[in-house]
Design a protein around this motif. Sequence first.
Motif, mmCIF file in Angstrom:
data_model
loop_
_atom_site.group_PDB
_atom_site.id
_atom_site.type_symbol
_atom_site.label_atom_id
_atom_site.label_comp_id
_atom_site.label_asym_id
_atom_site.label_seq_id
_atom_site.Cartn_x
_atom_site.Cartn_y
_atom_site.Cartn_z
ATOM 1 N N LEU A 229 -48.321 42.191 -5.429
ATOM 2 C CA LEU A 229 -47.255 41.456 -6.110
ATOM 3 C C LEU A 229 -46.747 42.244 -7.322
ATOM 4 C CD1 LEU A 229 -45.563 38.868 -6.354
ATOM 5 C CD2 LEU A 229 -47.412 37.876 -7.716
ATOM 6 N N GLU A 230 -47.671 42.797 -8.098
ATOM 7 C CA GLU A 230 -47.289 43.551 -9.283
ATOM 8 C C GLU A 230 -46.458 44.783 -8.908
ATOM 9 O OE1 GLU A 230 -50.674 40.973 -10.126
ATOM 10 O OE2 GLU A 230 -50.299 42.448 -8.555
ATOM 11 N N LEU A 231 -46.859 45.457 -7.830
ATOM 12 C CA LEU A 231 -46.089 46.606 -7.358
ATOM 13 C C LEU A 231 -44.700 46.175 -6.922
ATOM 14 C CD1 LEU A 231 -45.793 49.573 -6.434
ATOM 15 C CD2 LEU A 231 -46.734 48.871 -4.233
ATOM 16 N N GLY A 232 -44.629 45.045 -6.215
ATOM 17 C CA GLY A 232 -43.331 44.544 -5.767
ATOM 18 C C GLY A 232 -42.389 44.260 -6.926
ATOM 19 N N LEU A 233 -42.924 43.674 -7.990
ATOM 20 C CA LEU A 233 -42.102 43.380 -9.171
ATOM 21 C C LEU A 233 -41.630 44.666 -9.857
ATOM 22 C CD1 LEU A 233 -44.129 40.372 -10.616
ATOM 23 C CD2 LEU A 233 -41.776 40.299 -9.765
ATOM 24 N N GLU A 234 -42.521 45.643 -9.944
ATOM 25 C CA GLU A 234 -42.136 46.936 -10.522
ATOM 26 C C GLU A 234 -41.027 47.585 -9.691
ATOM 27 O OE1 GLU A 234 -44.089 51.349 -11.461
ATOM 28 O OE2 GLU A 234 -45.396 49.685 -10.840
ATOM 29 N N PHE A 235 -41.159 47.474 -8.375
ATOM 30 C CA PHE A 235 -40.168 48.050 -7.468
ATOM 31 C C PHE A 235 -38.805 47.356 -7.618
ATOM 32 C CE2 PHE A 235 -38.427 48.023 -2.994
ATOM 33 C CZ PHE A 235 -37.957 49.336 -3.022
ATOM 34 N N LEU A 236 -38.825 46.021 -7.745
ATOM 35 C CA LEU A 236 -37.562 45.294 -7.922
ATOM 36 C C LEU A 236 -36.863 45.692 -9.223
ATOM 37 C CD1 LEU A 236 -38.425 43.628 -5.453
ATOM 38 C CD2 LEU A 236 -37.698 41.568 -6.672
ATOM 39 N N GLU A 237 -37.643 45.852 -10.276
ATOM 40 C CA GLU A 237 -37.050 46.271 -11.559
ATOM 41 C C GLU A 237 -36.403 47.650 -11.429
ATOM 42 O OE1 GLU A 237 -40.236 45.982 -14.330
ATOM 43 O OE2 GLU A 237 -40.221 43.779 -14.376
ATOM 44 N N TRP A 238 -37.103 48.555 -10.733
ATOM 45 C CA TRP A 238 -36.539 49.883 -10.492
ATOM 46 C C TRP A 238 -35.268 49.771 -9.634
ATOM 47 C CZ3 TRP A 238 -35.500 52.171 -5.850
ATOM 48 C CH2 TRP A 238 -35.091 53.511 -5.900
ATOM 49 N N GLY A 239 -35.335 48.951 -8.569
ATOM 50 C CA GLY A 239 -34.200 48.821 -7.652
ATOM 51 C C GLY A 239 -32.958 48.261 -8.313
ATOM 52 N N GLU A 240 -33.163 47.318 -9.227
ATOM 53 C CA GLU A 240 -32.022 46.710 -9.935
ATOM 54 C C GLU A 240 -31.296 47.759 -10.765
ATOM 55 O OE1 GLU A 240 -29.646 44.821 -12.880
ATOM 56 O OE2 GLU A 240 -31.539 45.810 -13.374
ATOM 57 N N GLU A 241 -32.053 48.680 -11.358
ATOM 58 C CA GLU A 241 -31.461 49.696 -12.232
ATOM 59 C C GLU A 241 -30.892 50.882 -11.466
ATOM 60 O OE1 GLU A 241 -34.342 50.924 -15.094
ATOM 61 O OE2 GLU A 241 -34.561 48.914 -15.981
ATOM 62 N N ASN A 242 -31.440 51.163 -10.297
ATOM 63 C CA ASN A 242 -31.119 52.420 -9.620
ATOM 64 C C ASN A 242 -30.355 52.294 -8.313
ATOM 65 O OD1 ASN A 242 -32.663 54.682 -11.218
ATOM 66 N ND2 ASN A 242 -34.061 52.930 -11.121
ATOM 67 N N THR A 243 -30.181 51.077 -7.798
ATOM 68 C CA THR A 243 -29.431 50.894 -6.549
ATOM 69 C C THR A 243 -28.528 49.672 -6.670
ATOM 70 O OG1 THR A 243 -30.956 49.353 -5.421
ATOM 71 C CG2 THR A 243 -31.500 51.715 -5.306
ATOM 72 N N SER A 244 -27.675 49.490 -5.672
ATOM 73 C CA SER A 244 -26.794 48.314 -5.643
ATOM 74 C C SER A 244 -27.275 47.276 -4.634
ATOM 75 C CB SER A 244 -25.365 48.748 -5.290
ATOM 76 O OG SER A 244 -25.349 49.366 -4.011
ATOM 77 N N LEU A 245 -28.466 47.484 -4.061
ATOM 78 C CA LEU A 245 -29.004 46.562 -3.063
ATOM 79 C C LEU A 245 -29.409 45.230 -3.689
ATOM 80 C CD1 LEU A 245 -31.461 48.989 -1.208
ATOM 81 C CD2 LEU A 245 -29.219 48.241 -0.371
ATOM 82 N N SER A 246 -29.410 44.185 -2.864
ATOM 83 C CA SER A 246 -30.099 42.947 -3.218
ATOM 84 C C SER A 246 -31.555 43.083 -2.773
ATOM 85 C CB SER A 246 -29.461 41.742 -2.512
ATOM 86 O OG SER A 246 -28.175 41.502 -3.018
ATOM 87 N N TYR A 247 -32.458 42.450 -3.522
ATOM 88 C CA TYR A 247 -33.887 42.516 -3.194
ATOM 89 C C TYR A 247 -34.470 41.104 -3.177
ATOM 90 C CZ TYR A 247 -33.662 47.528 -4.303
ATOM 91 O OH TYR A 247 -33.340 48.858 -4.318
ATOM 92 N N HIS A 248 -35.440 40.902 -2.289
ATOM 93 C CA HIS A 248 -36.189 39.644 -2.277
ATOM 94 C C HIS A 248 -37.660 39.972 -2.090
ATOM 95 C CE1 HIS A 248 -37.122 35.466 -0.390
ATOM 96 N NE2 HIS A 248 -37.356 35.482 -1.686
ATOM 97 N N LEU A 249 -38.477 39.611 -3.063
ATOM 98 C CA LEU A 249 -39.926 39.788 -2.982
ATOM 99 C C LEU A 249 -40.519 38.477 -2.480
ATOM 100 C CD1 LEU A 249 -42.614 41.191 -3.445
ATOM 101 C CD2 LEU A 249 -42.381 40.756 -5.897
ATOM 102 N N CYS A 250 -40.887 38.483 -1.210
ATOM 103 C CA CYS A 250 -41.376 37.272 -0.533
ATOM 104 C C CYS A 250 -42.891 37.187 -0.725
ATOM 105 C CB CYS A 250 -41.014 37.339 0.941
ATOM 106 S SG CYS A 250 -41.326 35.832 1.858
ATOM 107 N N THR A 251 -43.344 36.178 -1.434
ATOM 108 C CA THR A 251 -44.763 36.057 -1.773
ATOM 109 C C THR A 251 -45.539 35.297 -0.699
ATOM 110 O OG1 THR A 251 -44.419 33.991 -2.970
ATOM 111 C CG2 THR A 251 -44.178 36.034 -4.223
ATOM 112 N N ALA A 252 -46.854 35.468 -0.735
ATOM 113 C CA ALA A 252 -47.725 34.723 0.179
ATOM 114 C C ALA A 252 -47.558 33.223 -0.044
ATOM 115 C CB ALA A 252 -49.176 35.146 -0.045
ATOM 116 N N LYS A 253 -47.378 32.825 -1.302
ATOM 117 C CA LYS A 253 -47.241 31.401 -1.625
ATOM 118 C C LYS A 253 -45.974 30.816 -1.034
ATOM 119 C CE LYS A 253 -47.716 28.156 -5.461
ATOM 120 N NZ LYS A 253 -47.928 27.989 -6.911
ATOM 121 N N LEU A 254 -44.899 31.591 -0.998
ATOM 122 C CA LEU A 254 -43.647 31.090 -0.424
ATOM 123 C C LEU A 254 -43.840 30.669 1.025
ATOM 124 C CD1 LEU A 254 -40.081 32.599 -0.705
ATOM 125 C CD2 LEU A 254 -40.995 31.976 1.508
ATOM 126 N N LYS A 255 -44.508 31.520 1.796
ATOM 127 C CA LYS A 255 -44.650 31.244 3.234
ATOM 128 C C LYS A 255 -45.379 29.929 3.486
ATOM 129 C CE LYS A 255 -44.703 36.154 4.505
ATOM 130 N NZ LYS A 255 -44.938 36.835 3.232
#
Length: 361
Positions: A229-255
């Motif tokens: 989860l922590e890696l996913g959040l770090e990746f989303l922060e990087w993605g927001e700054e460096n790409t124009s993609l939308s991101y969704h970090l789907c957690t175990a709890k969501l499912k």
Amino acid sequence: MVWETPYFSYAVRELPKGCQLCVRGEKLVLFTTGVCPRDCFYCPLSPWRRGDVVYANERPVKNVDDVIEEARIQEAKGAGITGGDPLARLERTVEYIRTLKENFGKDFHIHLYTTGALATEKALSKLYDAGLDEIRFHPDLFNPNSKLFKVEIENIRKAFDFDWDVGGEIPSIPGQLDRMKWYAEFLDKHGAKFLNVNELEFSEMTLKTLLDMGFQPVSDESSAIKGSLELGLEFLEWGEENTSLSYHLCTAKLKDAVQLKNRLRRMARNVARPYMEVTEEGTLRFGIAEYDDLDELYEFLVEEAEVPSEWLHINREKGRIEMPEEVAVELADAVEGDVKFFIVEEYPTWDRLEVERIPLP
């Protein structure tokens, strides 16, 4: 900015259309085959789904009518097609897409997951012509030197020639941030809309392998892997700054806490019999009586105990008589002998998985 959704997940920009419907329990899960060109070490697929089998949610599918029936029970507004790799049985997958669109209309949103290994231009064209709305690629990102990976990446490029939403779907594997960034940049450069990231989890099939690789669970109560989860959040922060993609970090709890519960609620209101209570969790709660001779017991309950027949249902498959919870409680106090009474809770799914059984004294 990374924002927390109401579904225990995290996002950058907007959720993909397929995810918007999924978290509300509005997506039929259509498993078109367990066959796959890859054998990923983190694949959670159960042993009974690893062959060439088809399921619509929990329902084994014999023909396309089973798929339509399951979608109606769920009041589905779309379908997520998964596997295995659905392209390993392309004609079957195309038939299901086309039939769902014919029965539920063009607004019935269908997305599909694939490795990309079998996504030739011809295959992609067939999927597009059948009405597929969104395609999600999961290449062998963590084995970049394999021949298969090179084929997958080349095939993904071809998907951008069609007028549908193209995105990626990958697990968040601790230690693999650089590979995840590479894929995000690749997708962004080619005009993809999104990249979904799934919190890595243990399953019955992957537990030993993942433990042997040094991964640890978050806690004794969770199947989620520490650090994912922590890696996913770090990746989303990087993605927001460096790409124009939308991101969704789907957690175990969501499912478990959101998607499944919402789907169960939608199904429960369509399959619940009058004597069943639909719980907040979307399960069916009711009373049962078990006895060797169900016909004898039914006759006794109606004629001697004076229970209205409309309150009773003989379930021969499960060897019991079903009834309202309060009736079972009363009868348990009054009926002597070998009759056993219980309160049960079941999923409103095809397999009617029992999640709780309370014996009545």
